[in-house]
Design a protein around this motif. Structure first.
Motif, mmCIF file in Angstrom:
data_model
loop_
_atom_site.group_PDB
_atom_site.id
_atom_site.type_symbol
_atom_site.label_atom_id
_atom_site.label_comp_id
_atom_site.label_asym_id
_atom_site.label_seq_id
_atom_site.Cartn_x
_atom_site.Cartn_y
_atom_site.Cartn_z
ATOM 1 N N CYS A 70 0.821 -1.222 0.000
ATOM 2 C CA CYS A 70 0.000 0.000 0.000
ATOM 3 C C CYS A 70 0.851 1.267 0.000
ATOM 4 O O CYS A 70 0.312 2.372 0.019
ATOM 5 C CB CYS A 70 -0.928 0.012 1.212
ATOM 6 S SG CYS A 70 -2.246 -1.198 1.125
ATOM 7 N N GLY A 71 2.171 1.088 0.005
ATOM 8 C CA GLY A 71 3.060 2.238 -0.074
ATOM 9 C C GLY A 71 3.569 2.759 1.261
ATOM 10 O O GLY A 71 4.250 3.784 1.301
ATOM 11 N N HIS A 72 3.274 2.060 2.356
ATOM 12 C CA HIS A 72 3.765 2.498 3.657
ATOM 13 C C HIS A 72 5.229 2.114 3.817
ATOM 14 O O HIS A 72 5.629 1.005 3.463
ATOM 15 C CB HIS A 72 2.945 1.881 4.788
ATOM 16 C CG HIS A 72 1.511 2.311 4.776
ATOM 17 N ND1 HIS A 72 1.114 3.565 5.159
ATOM 18 C CD2 HIS A 72 0.388 1.655 4.399
ATOM 19 C CE1 HIS A 72 -0.199 3.659 5.022
ATOM 20 N NE2 HIS A 72 -0.658 2.512 4.553
ATOM 21 N N GLU A 73 6.002 3.036 4.349
ATOM 22 C CA GLU A 73 7.421 2.776 4.567
ATOM 23 C C GLU A 73 7.588 1.877 5.782
ATOM 24 O O GLU A 73 6.917 2.046 6.795
ATOM 25 C CB GLU A 73 8.160 4.097 4.789
ATOM 26 C CG GLU A 73 9.644 3.960 4.760
ATOM 27 C CD GLU A 73 10.351 5.297 4.798
ATOM 28 O OE1 GLU A 73 11.566 5.309 4.587
ATOM 29 O OE2 GLU A 73 9.694 6.320 5.056
ATOM 30 N N LEU A 74 8.467 0.902 5.679
ATOM 31 C CA LEU A 74 8.741 -0.017 6.777
ATOM 32 C C LEU A 74 10.144 0.225 7.297
ATOM 33 O O LEU A 74 11.043 0.583 6.531
ATOM 34 C CB LEU A 74 8.620 -1.472 6.303
ATOM 35 C CG LEU A 74 7.290 -1.899 5.687
ATOM 36 C CD1 LEU A 74 7.376 -3.345 5.210
ATOM 37 C CD2 LEU A 74 6.152 -1.721 6.667
ATOM 38 N N CYS A 75 10.340 0.000 8.591
ATOM 39 C CA CYS A 75 11.684 0.137 9.155
ATOM 40 C C CYS A 75 12.506 -1.094 8.771
ATOM 41 O O CYS A 75 11.982 -2.066 8.219
ATOM 42 C CB CYS A 75 11.630 0.326 10.668
ATOM 43 S SG CYS A 75 11.372 -1.192 11.596
ATOM 44 N N VAL A 76 13.762 -1.090 9.088
ATOM 45 C CA VAL A 76 14.668 -2.173 8.706
ATOM 46 C C VAL A 76 14.219 -3.510 9.302
ATOM 47 O O VAL A 76 14.305 -4.554 8.656
ATOM 48 C CB VAL A 76 16.125 -1.830 9.103
ATOM 49 C CG1 VAL A 76 16.285 -1.699 10.600
ATOM 50 C CG2 VAL A 76 17.097 -2.842 8.552
ATOM 51 N N CYS A 110 10.956 4.154 10.697
ATOM 52 C CA CYS A 110 10.617 3.912 12.096
ATOM 53 C C CYS A 110 9.721 5.049 12.595
ATOM 54 O O CYS A 110 10.114 6.212 12.549
ATOM 55 C CB CYS A 110 11.875 3.832 12.953
ATOM 56 S SG CYS A 110 11.529 3.618 14.709
ATOM 57 N N PRO A 111 8.508 4.739 13.075
ATOM 58 C CA PRO A 111 7.625 5.805 13.554
ATOM 59 C C PRO A 111 8.207 6.561 14.736
ATOM 60 O O PRO A 111 7.971 7.740 14.908
ATOM 61 C CB PRO A 111 6.341 5.072 13.937
ATOM 62 C CG PRO A 111 6.717 3.647 14.094
ATOM 63 C CD PRO A 111 7.894 3.407 13.222
ATOM 64 N N TYR A 112 9.007 5.886 15.543
ATOM 65 C CA TYR A 112 9.591 6.540 16.712
ATOM 66 C C TYR A 112 10.633 7.582 16.315
ATOM 67 O O TYR A 112 10.838 8.564 17.004
ATOM 68 C CB TYR A 112 10.165 5.500 17.669
ATOM 69 C CG TYR A 112 9.089 4.599 18.234
ATOM 70 C CD1 TYR A 112 8.254 5.042 19.240
ATOM 71 C CD2 TYR A 112 8.853 3.338 17.705
ATOM 72 C CE1 TYR A 112 7.236 4.248 19.746
ATOM 73 C CE2 TYR A 112 7.843 2.534 18.205
ATOM 74 C CZ TYR A 112 7.035 2.996 19.221
ATOM 75 O OH TYR A 112 6.027 2.219 19.705
#
Length: 111
Positions: free
Chosen positions: A55-61, A103-105
């Protein structure tokens, strides 16, 4: 119909100068985000990382690592942030030393 007391309260809120307010501390943002994720998990499984990525959301490592791992979609629907050290750092330190993309944090430090 709203009472006079309700009307006065709403007028008082509308009168607040939002430009004068300081942003919330990053520690508070991190704790609120973590609490919201815990509540969301209580209502059912999260969207899988595969689905979120498509859906295009960025994911952390770490989310990327789980997404490409040969595990089922149910495992990819777990709250990976719950066991991440970035969450612990962000909830306990202002401007925690975490820098990876997605990373949202980390995003809480920027706003």
């Amino acid at each position: 119909m709203a009472s006079d007391q309700d009307e006065r309260f709403l007028e008082k809120i509308a009168d607040v100068d939002l430009t004068a307010l300081e942003p919330a501390p990053t520690r508070l943002k991190a704790k609120v985000y973590s609490a919201l994720l815990r509540r969301q998990v209580e209502t059912g499984p999260l969207a899988s990382l595969t689905e979120s990525h498509s859906c295009g959301h960025e994911l952390c490592v770490f989310e990327q690592l789980v997404r490409v791992s040969p595990v089922g979609e149910m495992a990819k629907s777990l709250n990976i942030c719950r066991v991440c050290h970035a969450r612990v750092l962000a909830e306990h330190m202002e401007n925690a030393p975490i820098y990876w993309n997605g990373c949202p944090y980390v995003e809480f430090k920027k706003s």
